[in-house]
Design an enzyme around this catalytic site. Sequence first.
Site, short mmCIF file in Angstrom:
data_model
loop_
_atom_site.label_atom_id
_atom_site.label_comp_id
_atom_site.label_asym_id
_atom_site.label_seq_id
_atom_site.Cartn_x
_atom_site.Cartn_y
_atom_site.Cartn_z
CG LEU A 155 -35.39 2.82 3.22
CD1 LEU A 155 -36.55 2.76 4.19
CD2 LEU A 155 -34.13 2.24 3.85
NE ARG B 105 -36.87 -2.10 1.95
CZ ARG B 105 -37.94 -1.36 2.24
NH1 ARG B 105 -38.78 -1.02 1.27
NH2 ARG B 105 -38.16 -0.96 3.47
CG PHE C 40 -28.53 -3.36 7.09
CD1 PHE C 40 -28.45 -2.41 8.09
CD2 PHE C 40 -27.35 -3.89 6.60
CE1 PHE C 40 -27.24 -2.00 8.60
CE2 PHE C 40 -26.13 -3.49 7.10
CZ PHE C 40 -26.08 -2.54 8.11
CD GLU C 41 -30.82 -0.56 3.21
OE1 GLU C 41 -31.67 0.35 3.31
OE2 GLU C 41 -29.60 -0.31 3.09
N GLY C 42 -35.10 -1.99 6.36
CA GLY C 42 -36.41 -2.52 6.74
C GLY C 42 -36.26 -3.98 7.11
#
Length: 596
Positions: A275, A279, A412-414
Amino acid sequence: MTPVSEQSTAQALGRRDSVRGGGSYLLEVPDTQAVLIPEYLPEDMRSFSDAAERFVKSRVLPSAKALEAHDLTLLRQLMQEAGEQGFFACEVPESYGGLGLPKLAAVLVGNPFSALGGFATTVLGHASIGTLPLVYFGTDAAKQKYLPGLAAGTLIGAYCLSEPGSGSDAQAARTIAVPQGDGSYVLTGNKAWITNAGIADVFTVFAKVRRDDGDKLSAFIVERRFDGVSTGPEENKLGIRTSSTRPLILDNVRVPAENLVGAEGEGAKIAFNILNVGRYKLGGATAYAARDSLQLSIAYANERQSFGKPISAYGAISEKIGRMAAHVYAAESSAYAVLGLIDAFGAVDASLKGQLKAIEQFNVEASIVKVLGSETLDRAVDEALQIHGGYGYVADLPLERHYRDSRINRIFEGTNEINRLLICSMLLKRAMGGQLPLLSGASTWKASGWQRLATPPEPADALRLTVSALQGLALTTLVESGAHFGMALEKEQELLSRCADIQIAAFSAQAAWSRSERLKQNKHPHAEAAALLASAYVGDVLARTLQKAQEIAELVPALDSLSFVPPWLAGQSRDSIQRLRLAAQVVVQGSGYPRA
């Protein structure tokens, strides 16, 4: 495929005689000649990115309508064509059919795909989070079996972490892997919102291995052809409709032992590291896309006439353009700065373990550029649509699609909320572990740093010292908040979010200033424009940053209502109208954002 030499990638990273570690933006003044900026990319690396841009313009964008109608055959065909040109091979080791290039090359090649948000999602879902778990953690047998196809685009990958009842909380996953006597596993469960689910051949699936000593979150490579693997219908999404998003259903799927990725119980480690890659790549791609929205706005504002003048001549429009340009400049500068830090740190140990260590080292900065880039893009597409008026609102022009596609990036991505909390918690965790001397840094600021800034600066030094003051403010507010609340700080999410915003402002201001300073020192043709954009950005974020610091100080008595902050600092945001006018002028008169 366009070759990129090792020598050229070394040149792109600038000087490496002093490699900085994660979080160093709070403690050091960067060597501006060592900061990676887009103006000094070598030609062979730039040409690789240009090849991707040509592919997007000639093959991807003309297919947008068909892809939005979920033509998965065409989507698969375009992915294979992209693979044939080497666009997915950058981070795969040469021994497994890849190119083994630094992170910079992968981002430069990936950024042009952001012109069509859904296709960019497909590419990142495959070449990044769909492939890299195997690169860094897979068994040799699995790497030999899958990586050559993934690098060439003959196999498509997907990443399966989220579930209907869990997203950012990976440990809440309910998909189960039951060990078998022959070393294999049987997986059962449902995964949700899986990018590439409609076209993927291999899925990196996170599941909990059932053992007597407890469940252990782990990762597995699951092939579509395995018995018991199926997908649900396509999700009817607001944006990124050109990508495939479906649930993945696992019904007693037997997975061979060699398809375990890493060791049992390493699922969280694998997920978080991958992740982090997603990011910083998303930070670069969104900054790139924001620049395109700015370019569209400038072109339209220069062409559109109102009352005998182009609308770019009117203050209400030029202010929008000036602010967009300044924020895009800062987001782009920040994305490149992080890439330079990761690749320079990874160059000390070029092994896969060394690369992974470099990614872990800059997890804070990865979260910063993800939040910064995604929010910059959201503002840019919103203002671009506003500048275009009714033309921007209709589906015949790309802005309507850009507007829809942009929104997912903050999820997205956290989510950006999770990333803000991570920025602060990761910094404090390193400080408590003795990896980052934040306490001593804050003590130095308290003892002498703020006193050093007490005297109002000369105009020539104002930007540099304002950036320095933002660094001190980010360090002081975070450390004092941690000291005041202790372990209870994690419950103060409103405060942590404000601390994170100050961290983002400090890092991005430093990146913007460093880039402009390097261009100035090297007498680059864009040096004056860069200085105007950096000044406009710092001035624009300063007032909001001071306000957030004041709100933190209301809860943290040791901050003493920010009495230590020099009075002149607030004044650096008072001429923001003029700064934004100058920023607008430099991009409008130049017919666009200064290209490298």
